[in-house]
Motif scaffolding. Structure first.
Motif, short mmCIF file in Angstrom:
data_model
loop_
_atom_site.label_atom_id
_atom_site.label_comp_id
_atom_site.label_asym_id
_atom_site.label_seq_id
_atom_site.Cartn_x
_atom_site.Cartn_y
_atom_site.Cartn_z
N ASN A 165 -16.21 10.88 9.94
CA ASN A 165 -14.84 10.38 10.16
C ASN A 165 -14.36 9.66 8.91
N THR A 166 -13.15 9.99 8.50
CA THR A 166 -12.55 9.28 7.37
C THR A 166 -11.34 8.52 7.88
N TYR A 167 -11.29 7.21 7.60
CA TYR A 167 -10.17 6.40 8.05
C TYR A 167 -9.31 6.05 6.85
N ARG A 168 -8.05 6.39 6.93
CA ARG A 168 -7.13 6.04 5.85
C ARG A 168 -6.49 4.70 6.18
N ILE A 169 -6.70 3.73 5.31
CA ILE A 169 -6.25 2.36 5.56
C ILE A 169 -5.14 2.02 4.55
N ARG A 203 -23.80 1.78 4.73
CA ARG A 203 -24.92 1.50 5.62
C ARG A 203 -24.93 2.46 6.80
N ASP A 204 -23.75 2.69 7.34
CA ASP A 204 -23.63 3.49 8.54
C ASP A 204 -23.82 4.98 8.26
N GLY A 205 -23.18 5.44 7.19
CA GLY A 205 -23.33 6.83 6.78
C GLY A 205 -22.51 7.82 7.60
N SER A 206 -21.84 7.36 8.66
CA SER A 206 -21.13 8.33 9.50
C SER A 206 -19.61 8.21 9.40
N PHE A 207 -19.13 7.27 8.60
CA PHE A 207 -17.67 7.21 8.41
C PHE A 207 -17.37 6.75 6.99
N ARG A 208 -16.15 7.03 6.59
CA ARG A 208 -15.69 6.64 5.27
C ARG A 208 -14.38 5.90 5.39
N ILE A 209 -14.16 4.90 4.53
CA ILE A 209 -12.88 4.18 4.51
C ILE A 209 -12.15 4.58 3.24
N GLU A 210 -10.93 5.06 3.41
CA GLU A 210 -10.12 5.42 2.24
C GLU A 210 -8.91 4.52 2.15
N PRO A 211 -9.00 3.43 1.36
CA PRO A 211 -7.86 2.53 1.27
C PRO A 211 -6.82 3.03 0.28
N VAL A 212 -5.56 2.83 0.61
CA VAL A 212 -4.47 3.07 -0.35
C VAL A 212 -3.72 1.75 -0.47
N HIS A 213 -3.50 1.30 -1.70
CA HIS A 213 -2.88 -0.01 -1.93
C HIS A 213 -1.37 0.06 -1.98
N PHE A 214 -0.72 -0.91 -1.36
CA PHE A 214 0.74 -1.05 -1.44
C PHE A 214 1.02 -2.44 -2.00
N ASP A 215 1.75 -2.49 -3.12
CA ASP A 215 1.93 -3.79 -3.79
C ASP A 215 3.19 -4.49 -3.28
N TRP A 216 3.34 -4.50 -1.95
CA TRP A 216 4.52 -5.10 -1.35
C TRP A 216 4.32 -6.61 -1.22
N GLY A 217 5.44 -7.35 -1.26
CA GLY A 217 5.33 -8.79 -1.12
C GLY A 217 6.38 -9.50 -1.94
N SER A 218 6.14 -10.79 -2.17
CA SER A 218 7.16 -11.61 -2.81
C SER A 218 7.39 -11.26 -4.29
N ASN A 219 6.33 -10.85 -5.00
CA ASN A 219 6.57 -10.44 -6.40
C ASN A 219 7.51 -9.25 -6.45
N ARG A 220 7.32 -8.31 -5.53
CA ARG A 220 8.22 -7.16 -5.47
C ARG A 220 9.64 -7.61 -5.13
N TYR A 221 9.74 -8.58 -4.21
CA TYR A 221 11.05 -9.10 -3.82
C TYR A 221 11.77 -9.69 -5.04
N LEU A 222 11.03 -10.47 -5.84
CA LEU A 222 11.65 -11.11 -7.00
C LEU A 222 12.03 -10.08 -8.06
N ARG A 223 11.28 -9.00 -8.13
CA ARG A 223 11.53 -7.93 -9.11
C ARG A 223 12.63 -6.99 -8.65
N GLU A 224 12.55 -6.59 -7.36
CA GLU A 224 13.40 -5.48 -6.92
C GLU A 224 14.32 -5.83 -5.76
N GLY A 225 14.24 -7.07 -5.27
CA GLY A 225 15.17 -7.49 -4.22
C GLY A 225 14.76 -7.13 -2.81
N ALA A 226 13.55 -6.59 -2.61
CA ALA A 226 13.09 -6.31 -1.26
C ALA A 226 11.57 -6.43 -1.22
#
Ligand code: IPM
Ligand code: MG
Length: 358
Positions: free
Chosen positions: A2-6, A32-55
């Motif tokens: 199983n691969t989980y996209r986070i 350790r488990d060997g039966s699943f994988r975690i695939e993280p994708v980063h989103f740089d959302w937050g206050s720095n983005r707000y100050l840069r781009e207004g949202a």
């Protein structure tokens, strides 16, 4: 396999530090488990983005994260941005449209951790607070008119719907039934708030008969604070409105030793949308960038995420690794009276995870 996209949204302040630590721990569990994988994708959302781009997040942000299996969130809040903008621009902008109406907040004294309550140890305080997470005092309904004039009016309207109340109360009744003590306390303020809160009480009376195994009782929110402090062992599962449970869960976290330990799940139980997992502590600007934030709240939240994804074995391996580290008492961050860094606590938890493999 199983691969989980986070979708990883570290956000502001120490959010970036604890989410990075949490992703390391998740990778160690997958190895350790060997039966699943975690695939993280980063989103740089937050206050720095707000100050840069207004949202805080892009206009199509929800479309971007909807396909993920879960969201791993750090925190939103920055002294340069008004709090109501950072909150409504990110956390609530995800929770509400994704119908993450069940906010689950376990509060338990971990081994080796001292509660500020005299004589109260592990086993005396083991609660789950269920917070209504989509309406109530956080409905967003209201307004502000005649700004700056003597006649100015500010209104925040608490909106309670029968369907919203029923679904959170059923969720809490089911959760209480699944726990050993099968005990649920309903918290309202139906003496002073005589419409919506009286409806909460009435709906609870209607529903509880469907769960005969669950013992129920009722508290007014003000009296609940004293019961939490004076008789913590009398409580188990607790259900309350958005704002009441917000306040009670901070008290609960403090009573378990540190806000830095406390986890949250924002669940969409129907699984129409991804659910979101985050530590309760917030962005803690006073200690950001120093590498000293307590990552345990983020780890415990990751355990709730694994549980939700169906990886119960990995979830309990993570919880016992956390308990080994807190129980041993050698590696603890400053909020717990120690001097360890985020990296040292992360290393200790990863070592405990690896040890569980042997
Ligand atoms: C929480 C927090 C948030 C809330 C803040 C950051 C707006 O206190 O998750 O409990 O009030 O919901
Ligand atoms: Mg809060």
């Amino acid at each position: 396999m199983n691969t989980y996209r986070i979708a990883a949204i570290p956000g502001d302040g120490i959010g970036t530090e604890v989410i990075a630590a949490g992703l390391e721990v998740l990778a160690a569990l997958a190895t350790r488990d060997g039966s699943f994988r975690i695939e993280p994708v980063h989103f740089d959302w937050g206050s720095n983005r707000y100050l840069r781009e207004g949202a805080m997040m892009p206009a199509d942000g929800l479309d971007q994260i909807k396909p993920f299996d879960a969201i791993y969130f750090g925190s939103a809040g920055d002294p340069r941005v008004p709090d109501h903008i950072s909150l409504w621009g990110l956390r609530l902008a995800i929770c509400q449209p994704f119908e993450q109406y069940a906010n689950v907040r376990p509060a338990r004294i971990l081994p080796g951790i001292e509660s500020p309550l005299r004589g109260v140890g592990p086993g005396d305080l083991d609660w789950v607070i269920v917070r209504e997470n989509s309406e109530g005092e956080y409905s967003g309904a209201g307004g502000r008119v005649h700004r700056g004039f003597g006649s100015e009016v500010g209104l925040d309207v608490a909106v309670f719907t029968r369907s919203g109340v029923e679904r959170i109360q059923r969720f809490a009744l089911e959760l209480a039934r699944s726990r050993p003590r099968k005990l649920l306390t309903l918290v309202t303020k139906s003496n002073a708030q005589r419409h919506g809160m009286v409806m909460w009480d009435a709906i609870f009376e209607e529903l509880k008969g469907d769960y005969p195994e669950v013992t129920t009782d009722k508290m007014l929110v003000d009296a609940m604070t004293t019961r939490m402090v004076l008789n913590p062992a009398s409580l188990d599962t607790i259900v309350a409105t958005n704002l009441h449970a917000d306040v009670l869960s901070d008290l609960a976290a403090a009573l378990t030793g540190s806000l830095g330990l406390a986890p949250t799940a924002n669940l969409n139980p129907e699984r129409d949308f991804p659910s979101m997992f985050e530590p309760i502590h917030g962005s803690a600007f006073d200690i950001m960038g120093q590498g000293i934030a307590n990552p345990i709240g983020a780890f415990w939240s990751a355990a709730m995420m694994l549980e939700h994804l169906g990886e119960a074995g990995a979830a309990s391996a993570l919880i016992s690794a956390i308990e080994q580290v807190t129980g041993a008492g050698r590696v603890r961050t400053r909020d717990l009276g120690g001097e360890a860094t985020t990296a040292e606590v992360t290393g200790a938890v990863i070592a405990a995870i690896a040890g569980a493999n042997a």
